[in-house]
Design a protein around this motif. Structure first.
Motif, PDB file in Angstrom:
ATOM      1  N   ALA A 294       0.856  -1.188   0.000  1.00  0.00           N
ATOM      2  CA  ALA A 294       0.000   0.000   0.000  1.00  0.00           C
ATOM      3  C   ALA A 294       0.889   1.234   0.000  1.00  0.00           C
ATOM      4  N   PHE A 295       1.691   1.367  -1.059  1.00  0.00           N
ATOM      5  CA  PHE A 295       2.763   2.363  -1.072  1.00  0.00           C
ATOM      6  C   PHE A 295       2.257   3.792  -0.984  1.00  0.00           C
ATOM      7  N   SER A 296       1.050   4.068  -1.496  1.00  0.00           N
ATOM      8  CA  SER A 296       0.551   5.442  -1.464  1.00  0.00           C
ATOM      9  C   SER A 296       0.012   5.836  -0.092  1.00  0.00           C
ATOM     10  N   ALA A 297      -0.052   4.895   0.830  1.00  0.00           N
ATOM     11  CA  ALA A 297      -0.485   5.213   2.196  1.00  0.00           C
ATOM     12  C   ALA A 297       0.516   4.690   3.225  1.00  0.00           C
ATOM     13  N   GLY A 298       1.753   4.467   2.774  1.00  0.00           N
ATOM     14  CA  GLY A 298       2.746   3.862   3.674  1.00  0.00           C
ATOM     15  C   GLY A 298       3.504   4.868   4.508  1.00  0.00           C
ATOM     16  N   THR A 299       2.796   5.795   5.125  1.00  0.00           N
ATOM     17  CA  THR A 299       3.460   6.807   5.940  1.00  0.00           C
ATOM     18  C   THR A 299       3.598   6.360   7.397  1.00  0.00           C
ATOM     19  N   PRO A 300       4.732   6.642   8.028  1.00  0.00           N
ATOM     20  CA  PRO A 300       4.912   6.299   9.439  1.00  0.00           C
ATOM     21  C   PRO A 300       4.455   7.405  10.380  1.00  0.00           C
ATOM     22  N   VAL A 301       3.962   8.515   9.826  1.00  0.00           N
ATOM     23  CA  VAL A 301       3.505   9.638  10.645  1.00  0.00           C
ATOM     24  C   VAL A 301       2.065   9.959  10.292  1.00  0.00           C
ATOM     25  N   GLY A 302       1.386  10.629  11.220  1.00  0.00           N
ATOM     26  CA  GLY A 302      -0.005  10.965  10.998  1.00  0.00           C
ATOM     27  C   GLY A 302      -0.248  12.450  11.147  1.00  0.00           C
ATOM     28  N   THR A 303      -1.521  12.831  11.158  1.00  0.00           N
ATOM     29  CA  THR A 303      -1.886  14.239  11.227  1.00  0.00           C
ATOM     30  C   THR A 303      -2.980  14.473  12.261  1.00  0.00           C
ATOM     31  N   TYR A 304      -3.017  15.701  12.739  1.00  0.00           N
ATOM     32  CA  TYR A 304      -4.072  16.083  13.674  1.00  0.00           C
ATOM     33  C   TYR A 304      -5.446  15.991  13.013  1.00  0.00           C
ATOM     34  N   GLN A 305      -5.539  16.368  11.729  1.00  0.00           N
ATOM     35  CA  GLN A 305      -6.858  16.371  11.096  1.00  0.00           C
ATOM     36  C   GLN A 305      -7.469  14.969  11.068  1.00  0.00           C
ATOM     37  N   ALA A 341      -9.176  -3.298  -7.485  1.00  0.00           N
ATOM     38  CA  ALA A 341      -8.786  -2.209  -6.593  1.00  0.00           C
ATOM     39  C   ALA A 341      -7.271  -2.123  -6.451  1.00  0.00           C
ATOM     40  N   GLU A 342      -6.770  -0.909  -6.404  1.00  0.00           N
ATOM     41  CA  GLU A 342      -5.357  -0.699  -6.105  1.00  0.00           C
ATOM     42  C   GLU A 342      -5.045  -1.310  -4.737  1.00  0.00           C
ATOM     43  N   THR A 343      -3.793  -1.669  -4.523  1.00  0.00           N
ATOM     44  CA  THR A 343      -3.414  -2.286  -3.253  1.00  0.00           C
ATOM     45  C   THR A 343      -3.788  -1.402  -2.061  1.00  0.00           C
ATOM     46  N   THR A 344      -3.558  -0.110  -2.176  1.00  0.00           N
ATOM     47  CA  THR A 344      -3.949   0.789  -1.087  1.00  0.00           C
ATOM     48  C   THR A 344      -5.454   0.762  -0.890  1.00  0.00           C
ATOM     49  N   SER A 345      -6.213   0.756  -1.977  1.00  0.00           N
ATOM     50  CA  SER A 345      -7.675   0.713  -1.895  1.00  0.00           C
ATOM     51  C   SER A 345      -8.168  -0.551  -1.208  1.00  0.00           C
ATOM     52  N   ALA A 346      -7.482  -1.661  -1.472  1.00  0.00           N
ATOM     53  CA  ALA A 346      -7.899  -2.944  -0.908  1.00  0.00           C
ATOM     54  C   ALA A 346      -7.803  -2.957   0.612  1.00  0.00           C
ATOM     55  N   ILE A 367     -21.952  -0.624   5.651  1.00  0.00           N
ATOM     56  CA  ILE A 367     -20.559  -0.199   5.547  1.00  0.00           C
ATOM     57  C   ILE A 367     -20.243   0.245   4.123  1.00  0.00           C
ATOM     58  N   VAL A 368     -19.552   1.365   4.015  1.00  0.00           N
ATOM     59  CA  VAL A 368     -19.035   1.820   2.729  1.00  0.00           C
ATOM     60  C   VAL A 368     -17.529   1.595   2.701  1.00  0.00           C
ATOM     61  N   LEU A 369     -17.054   0.888   1.689  1.00  0.00           N
ATOM     62  CA  LEU A 369     -15.628   0.722   1.443  1.00  0.00           C
ATOM     63  C   LEU A 369     -15.250   1.664   0.302  1.00  0.00           C
ATOM     64  N   VAL A 370     -14.392   2.634   0.577  1.00  0.00           N
ATOM     65  CA  VAL A 370     -13.984   3.559  -0.467  1.00  0.00           C
ATOM     66  C   VAL A 370     -12.831   2.934  -1.252  1.00  0.00           C
ATOM     67  N   ILE A 371     -13.098   2.640  -2.526  1.00  0.00           N
ATOM     68  CA  ILE A 371     -12.075   2.097  -3.425  1.00  0.00           C
ATOM     69  C   ILE A 371     -11.427   3.296  -4.098  1.00  0.00           C
ATOM     70  N   THR A 372     -10.303   3.722  -3.571  1.00  0.00           N
ATOM     71  CA  THR A 372      -9.736   5.009  -3.933  1.00  0.00           C
ATOM     72  C   THR A 372      -9.098   5.048  -5.316  1.00  0.00           C
ATOM     73  N   SER A 373      -8.720   3.878  -5.863  1.00  0.00           N
ATOM     74  CA  SER A 373      -7.970   3.905  -7.125  1.00  0.00           C
ATOM     75  C   SER A 373      -7.993   2.543  -7.810  1.00  0.00           C
ATOM     76  N   SER A 374      -7.661   2.545  -9.086  1.00  0.00           N
ATOM     77  CA  SER A 374      -7.669   1.332  -9.896  1.00  0.00           C
ATOM     78  C   SER A 374      -6.473   0.434  -9.599  1.00  0.00           C
ATOM     79  N   GLY A 375      -6.715  -0.859  -9.651  1.00  0.00           N
ATOM     80  CA  GLY A 375      -5.650  -1.832  -9.459  1.00  0.00           C
ATOM     81  C   GLY A 375      -4.586  -1.790 -10.533  1.00  0.00           C
ATOM     82  N   LEU A 376      -4.901  -1.183 -11.673  1.00  0.00           N
ATOM     83  CA  LEU A 376      -3.888  -1.052 -12.715  1.00  0.00           C
ATOM     84  C   LEU A 376      -2.724  -0.187 -12.253  1.00  0.00           C
ATOM     85  N   LYS A 377      -2.981   0.705 -11.266  1.00  0.00           N
ATOM     86  CA  LYS A 377      -1.918   1.580 -10.767  1.00  0.00           C
ATOM     87  C   LYS A 377      -0.843   0.790 -10.004  1.00  0.00           C
ATOM     88  N   SER A 378      -1.231  -0.353  -9.439  1.00  0.00           N
ATOM     89  CA  SER A 378      -0.286  -1.129  -8.631  1.00  0.00           C
ATOM     90  C   SER A 378      -0.001  -2.501  -9.235  1.00  0.00           C
TER      91      SER A 378
END
Length: 410
Positions: A294-305, A341-346, A367-378
Motif C-alpha cells: 500500500a505504497f501510497s499510504a505507507g506513511t509512518p507519521v499521521g496528522t491532527y486532522q 482495486a489498487e493495493t492501497t484501496s484494498a 458499511i461503505v468501502l472507499v475504493i480510492t484507485s484502480s488496481g492497474l496503478k499497482s
C-alpha cells in the motif's frame, strides 16, 4: 479559514502553513474552510460539470470557471457476498477508480486547480509518488498550467509515466523532507501554487482541495438515501477521510441526516491507530517506516486532522495491514464484485475484516468501502507477488492437465 483545534480564524492566501497558534503549542494543525448559511442539497446545480454541481460548498468565486474532466458520480456497488463475509447488513463499494485519472484524487485536484486559475497561478507543484501527482498533472494540463511533481526515487514507473503523459515535469528527490524543502523554495522563489502539503511534521494538503472530497459524502447521501453507519477510507495524512466527513457534517448541520457515519482510517502502518490506542493526545507518534504494497499510504507519521475526524465521528483507526492481508482483500474484491482495486484501496476491505475479527462490526451495519484507485496503478507491484502464468503445448491433454492442476494462477 478556521483551525479545528483552537477555533481560531485565519485569513491566508493558501492556508498551507496551518495554524500558527497551535504550532507554537507544538501541535501542527491544518486549517479548513468554513461556510455559512449553506445547504449542499438545495444549492446543488445540475448544470455545472462534474463535482461542481456542489460548487457553493467549495472555496471558489462564483465567477470562476470550473476545471473539470467529468469527475465524480462514481458508482456505489452493493455486494451481498462481502456483506455475508463480514456479517453485516450491507456492504457498498464506492468505486473511485471510475474517475478520469482512475483515482479519487481527481476530486481534490479539480477544486485545487480551479482555485489556482482563479488566483492567477501559472505553475502548480505537488509532492507525490502516485495518484495525487497524476491527478494534479491532468487537471493542470486541462487548465493550461505548468505542473511540477516532486517524487521519490522509489516512485512507481506506471505512476510516473502517467504524470509525464500529461506534461508534468517529474523530479525525484532522496527523501520526503527533501521534497518539502524544494517545494517550499519553489513557492517562495517562483510563486508556484501548492496542491499538496509541504510541512514537516505533515498537516495534510491545502484546505482548498480537501473540500472536493465532500462530494463523495453528497453522492453517497443520494445513492443510499441517507447516511451509512461506517465509512472505511484508506488513509495517509487524512485528506480524503477528513473531506468526506466534512461533507456528512454539512448534511447533518442542515438536517438532511440525523447522525454521522463513523469514519474508519485504514492504515498501512498504523500511526493513528497507535496514537489513539496509547492516548497520545493531539500529536501522532512517528513509527518505524516499513515497506508495504500500500505504497501510497505507507506513511509512518499521521496528522491532527485525521485524529480530529476520528474523534468527532466516534470512528477508529485500524492498522497495520500486512501485504498478505492486502493481496487477499484485493483478490476477494475482484472475485466478488468485478472491481480491480489498487493495493492501497484494498486496505478498506482488509481493515473491515480486522474489525469483524475484533468484534467491532454489527449485523446492523451498513458499511461503505472507499475504493480510492484502480488496481492497474499497482499492477507492477502485485504481479511480482504472483506465480507466472502457465505456458502449455497446443493440445487438449496439456490444457486438461494445467486446468486440473490448479484453478488459480495467483
Amino acid at each position: 479559514m478556521a483551525c479545528p483545534r483552537c477555533a481560531g480564524l485565519v485569513a491566508e492566501e493558501f492556508g498551507v502553513g496551518g495554524c500558527r497558534s497551535c504550532a507554537a503549542d507544538g501541535v501542527p494543525v491544518n486549517l479548513h474552510t468554513n461556510f455559512l448559511d449553506y445547504d449542499p442539497v438545495a444549492s446543488a446545480d445540475p448544470n455545472e460539470p462534474g463535482i461542481f454541481r456542489w460548487r457553493a460548498g467549495y472555496p471558489i468565486a462564483p465567477t470562476s470557471r470550473p476545471v473539470s474532466l467529468g469527475e465524480g458520480s462514481t458508482p456505489a456497488i452493493r455486494s451481498e457476498a462481502l456483506a455475508k463475509h463480514l456479517g453485516v447488513r450491507s456492504v457498498i463499494l464506492k468505486d473511485e477508480s471510475q474517475n478520469p485519472t482512475s483515482s479519487y484524487k481527481d476530486r481534490l485536484a479539480a477544486v485545487a486547480i480551479t482555485k489556482a486559475v482563479e488566483m492567477g497561478a501559472r505553475t502548480v507543484v505537488v509532492a507525490s509518488t502516485g495518484n495525487h501527482g497524476a491527478a494534479t498533472a491532468a487537471y493542470a494540463a486541462a487548465a493550461g498550467l505548468e505542473c511540477v511533481v516532486l517524487a521519490a526515487r522509489s516512485a512507481s514507473v506506471l505512476m510516473v509515466e502517467q504524470m509525464r503523459a500529461y506534461g508534468a515535469r517529474v523530479i525525484a528527490l532522496p527523501t520526503i523532507p527533501d521534497r518539502w524543502t524544494v517545494m517550499r523554495a519553489g513557492i517562495e522563489e517562483f510563486g508556484w501554487f501548492p496542491v499538496s502539503g509541504y510541512s514537516g511534521p505533515p498537516i495534510g494538503s491545502p484546505p482548498y482541495g480537501i473540500e472536493g472530497y465532500k462530494s463523495i459524502a453528497f453522492e453517497l447521501y443520494e445513492q443510499l438515501g441517507g447516511s451509512p453507519s461506517k465509512v472505511i477510507v484508506p488513509t495517509a495524512y487524512g485528506d480524503g477521510l477528513t473531506g468526506i466527513a466534512r461533507g456528512f457534517e454539512e448534511l447533518r448541520a442542515i438536517g438532511h441526516i440525523d447522525a454521522l457515519p463513523r469514519m474508519i482510517a485504514a492504515e498501512a502502518l498504523g500511526p493513528h491507530a497507535r496514537g489513539i490506542r496509547n492516548d497520545c493526545g493531539d500529536v501522532v507518534p512517528e513509527i518505524e517506516r516499513q515497506p508495504t504494497l500500500a505504497f501510497s499510504a505507507g506513511t509512518p507519521v499521521g496528522t491532527y486532522q485525521t485524529l480530529a475526524t476520528i474523534r468527532r465521528t466516534e470512528g477508529a483507526a485500524t492498522g497495520p495491514v500486512s501485504d498478505r492481508e492486502i493481496l487477499d482483500a484485493q483478490t476477494l474484491i475482484a472475485r466478488t464484485t468485478g472491481i480491480y482495486a489498487e493495493t492501497t484501496s484494498a486496505m478498506s476491505l482488509a481493515v473491515a475484516v480486522q474489525l469483524r475479527d475484533s468484534g467491532a462490526l454489527s449485523s446492523k451495519d451498513q458499511i461503505v468501502l472507499v475504493i480510492t484507485s484502480s488496481g492497474l496503478k499497482s499492477a507492477a507491484e502485485t504481479s511480482a507477488q504472483r506465480a507466472d502464468i502457465p505456458v502449455i503445448e497446443p493440445t487438449i491433454t496439456a490444457l486438461r492437465t494445467v486446468l486440473q492442476g490448479s484453478s488459480d494462477n495467483g
